[in-house]
Design an enzyme around this catalytic site. Structure first.
Site, PDB file in Angstrom:
ATOM      1  N   SER A 125      -4.154  -6.924  12.516  1.00  0.00           N
ATOM      2  CA  SER A 125      -3.419  -7.499  11.394  1.00  0.00           C
ATOM      3  C   SER A 125      -1.356  -7.982  11.800  1.00  0.00           C
ATOM      4  O   SER A 125      -1.764  -9.153  11.028  1.00  0.00           O
ATOM      5  CB  SER A 125      -2.976  -6.367  11.097  1.00  0.00           C
ATOM      6  OG  SER A 125      -3.112  -6.064   9.548  1.00  0.00           O
ATOM      7  N   LYS A 137       7.457  -4.326   7.941  1.00  0.00           N
ATOM      8  CA  LYS A 137       6.395  -4.079   7.130  1.00  0.00           C
ATOM      9  C   LYS A 137       6.269  -2.447   6.425  1.00  0.00           C
ATOM     10  O   LYS A 137       7.191  -1.446   7.105  1.00  0.00           O
ATOM     11  CB  LYS A 137       5.032  -3.875   7.921  1.00  0.00           C
ATOM     12  CG  LYS A 137       3.456  -3.558   7.293  1.00  0.00           C
ATOM     13  CD  LYS A 137       2.661  -3.432   8.390  1.00  0.00           C
ATOM     14  CE  LYS A 137       1.042  -3.420   7.869  1.00  0.00           C
ATOM     15  NZ  LYS A 137       0.028  -3.631   8.369  1.00  0.00           N
ATOM     16  N   SER A 160      -4.259  -7.810   6.894  1.00  0.00           N
ATOM     17  CA  SER A 160      -2.965  -7.471   6.136  1.00  0.00           C
ATOM     18  C   SER A 160      -1.497  -7.621   6.745  1.00  0.00           C
ATOM     19  O   SER A 160      -0.403  -7.134   6.007  1.00  0.00           O
ATOM     20  CB  SER A 160      -3.119  -5.599   6.319  1.00  0.00           C
ATOM     21  OG  SER A 160      -3.035  -5.077   7.338  1.00  0.00           O
TER      22      SER A 160
END
Ligand code: GLN
Length: 474
Positions: free
Chosen positions: A164, A65, A140
């Site tokens: 998330s 990420k 997200s």
């Protein structure tokens, strides 16, 4: 190619160089459709592949990420303000990955600073769900979820502040796991809401989630909240046997079955509960009244932390800078840089956070929410004195159509209801695929969430493994 890590590392059939090449090619091809990566790092792959290939985890390809700092590579947090930001050091969790011979193939896209839930706040682009290209994969972290779900990488490293990791997992048919707060170091992970953020993993099976978590977890003196007991989990390679798992007592909060839950998801969830009971596992109805307040609690405390954490992006120390701004005072310069650098949702949260922390409102909002958080913690402790696992659906609805909620933040926030509580009390939690439900003539995946007491990762993985088998009718 769609391999589980366990199959990959326990078999001699696969040559690491071929596997990585295949994943990278697939990932690049898929990116044209799903946009799950913001950057591929082929130079990194080239310089590390041969060295990592001969080691135990054989350069297993992983997506990172874009909020996790990687030295010498851009980490942009989905934001214009950090569009070209190159970190001078790497996050501890990334260094741990390297130590265990996982190979980063690229950075995955994300909502700006991991805020929002439909993936539409990224400065770069919107990612699409593998189960419906006009749909958000959800939350997200969904870019990583899509990367794993589509076979672009074997696993992904992700952060979870209010759900998330779990929510995209539920919406993309993969396994998600968020550990106890303090189990994985947050050093070098851009902070959004420091008391809630935690690094977690996205994989296709529960086994793989445990292997990956054991690689990244561990005590880190550089993170003041790191838990010295994290090393116990890292060193414990034994799995709980099925006999012990079947003795667990499971609680299902009645508040989880509220009217906002999609009736089809409710049906699947109740069927899962019945499946467990049919195996003679004790599943009882319990009460977690504060569950109903998790969303207002979170959306008061979380923006407060965001507004403080994002204050460092002022156009001078990090990220976006300008010498051509028409600002005659430093105050005006800050205003212009921050207005240009942050997106709408980041600004909304900074405003909300500043509002609840202001001296006129602090007691009325922030303090009240803190008290509610303490009550939730007490409820959890009472439940875990009697039960081993709490079960809820992961999400109340399937993945939405892109663009369908952009004007309605409250509706978006409400969908965090099941996942927020684990972050509020730093509990380990996991989402595993529960089944498909029909939505607008499309079959969409959904997940079931398991929560355990702090540091009960072994219990969570043990039960997760059992439930995964049961759900797959194995
Ligand atoms: N929907 C939550 C939020 O917008 C999820 C955040 C997260 O876990 N990164 O705050």
């Amino acid at each position: 190619m769609n391999l589980t890590l366990k199959d990959y590392i326990t078999s001699d059939t696969f040559k690491a160089q071929d596997v990585v090449k295949n994943y990278l090619e697939t990932a690049k091809k898929l990116n044209a459709d799903y946009f799950s990566f913001v950057r591929f790092h082929e130079d990194y792959v080239k310089s590390h592949l041969d060295q990592f290939a001969s080691r135990p985890l054989k350069a297993a390809p992983i997506g990172i990420k874009d909020i996790i700092l990687t030295q010498d590579y851009i980490t942009s947090c989905g934001s214009k303000i950090l569009e070209d930001y190159i970190s001078p050091y790497s996050a501890t969790c990334f260094l741990n990955l390297e130590k265990n011979w996982w190979l980063m193939i690229g950075k995955t896209n994300m909502d700006e600073f991991a805020m929002w839930s439909t993936t539409e706040t990224s400065y770069f682009w919107k990612t699409k769900n593998t189960y419906g290209k006009d749909r958000t994969p959800g939350w997200s972290s969904w870019w990583s979820a899509v990367a794993v779900a589509s076979g672009a990488c074997m696993a992904a490293l992700w952060t979870d502040t209010g759900g998330s990791i779990r929510q995209p997992a539920a919406r993309c048919w993969i396994v998600w796991m968020k550990p106890t707060y303090g189990m994985v170091s947050r050093y070098g992970v851009q902070s959004m809401a420091s008391s809630l953020d935690q690094v977690g993993v996205l994989t296709t099976t529960v086994d793989d989630a445990e292997i990956l978590l054991q690689a990244i977890a561990g005590f880190d003196p550089k993170d003041s909240q790191s838990d010295p007991r994290a090393d116990e989990f890292v060193n414990d390679k034994k799995n709980l046997d099925e006999k012990s798992v079947k003795k667990f007592k499971i609680g299902v909060p009645k508040e989880a079955l509220w009217e906002g839950l999609d009736p089809q998801i409710k049906k699947l969830f109740l069927a899962a509960v019945e499946k467990l009971r049919a195996e003679w596992i004790i599943v009882e109805d319990i009460s977690l009244p504060m569950l109903a307040y998790s969303v207002p609690m979170y959306y008061t405390l979380m923006p407060a932390e965001v507004s403080t954490n994002l204050a460092r992006f002022d156009g001078i120390k990090f990220g976006l800078q300008s010498d051509s701004m028409n600002a005659d005072t430093i105050q005006k310069y800050y205003e212009q840089i921050r207005s240009a650098g942050f997106g709408e949702e980041a600004k909304r949260r900074i405003l909300l956070g500043t509002f609840v922390l202001s001296s006129a409102n602090y007691e009325w909002y922030y303090l009240k929410a803190q008290k509610a958080r303490e009550e939730l913690q007490e409820e959890f402790d009472t439940i875990f004195a009697k039960y081993d696992i709490i079960l809820t659906p992961t999400v109340p609805e399937v993945a939405w159509k892109l663009g369908s909620r952009t004007d309605d933040p409250l509706k978006v926030y409400l969908a965090d209801m099941y996942t927020i509580p684990a972050n509020m009390w730093g509990l380990p939690a996991m989402s595993i695929p529960m089944g498909m439900v029909e939505d607008q003539w499309e079959q969409m995946p959904t997940g079931i969430q398991l929560m355990a007491q702090k540091r009960a990762e072994k219990k969570l993985f043990g039960f997760g493994r059992y439930l995964e088998k049961l759900m797959n009718n194995e």
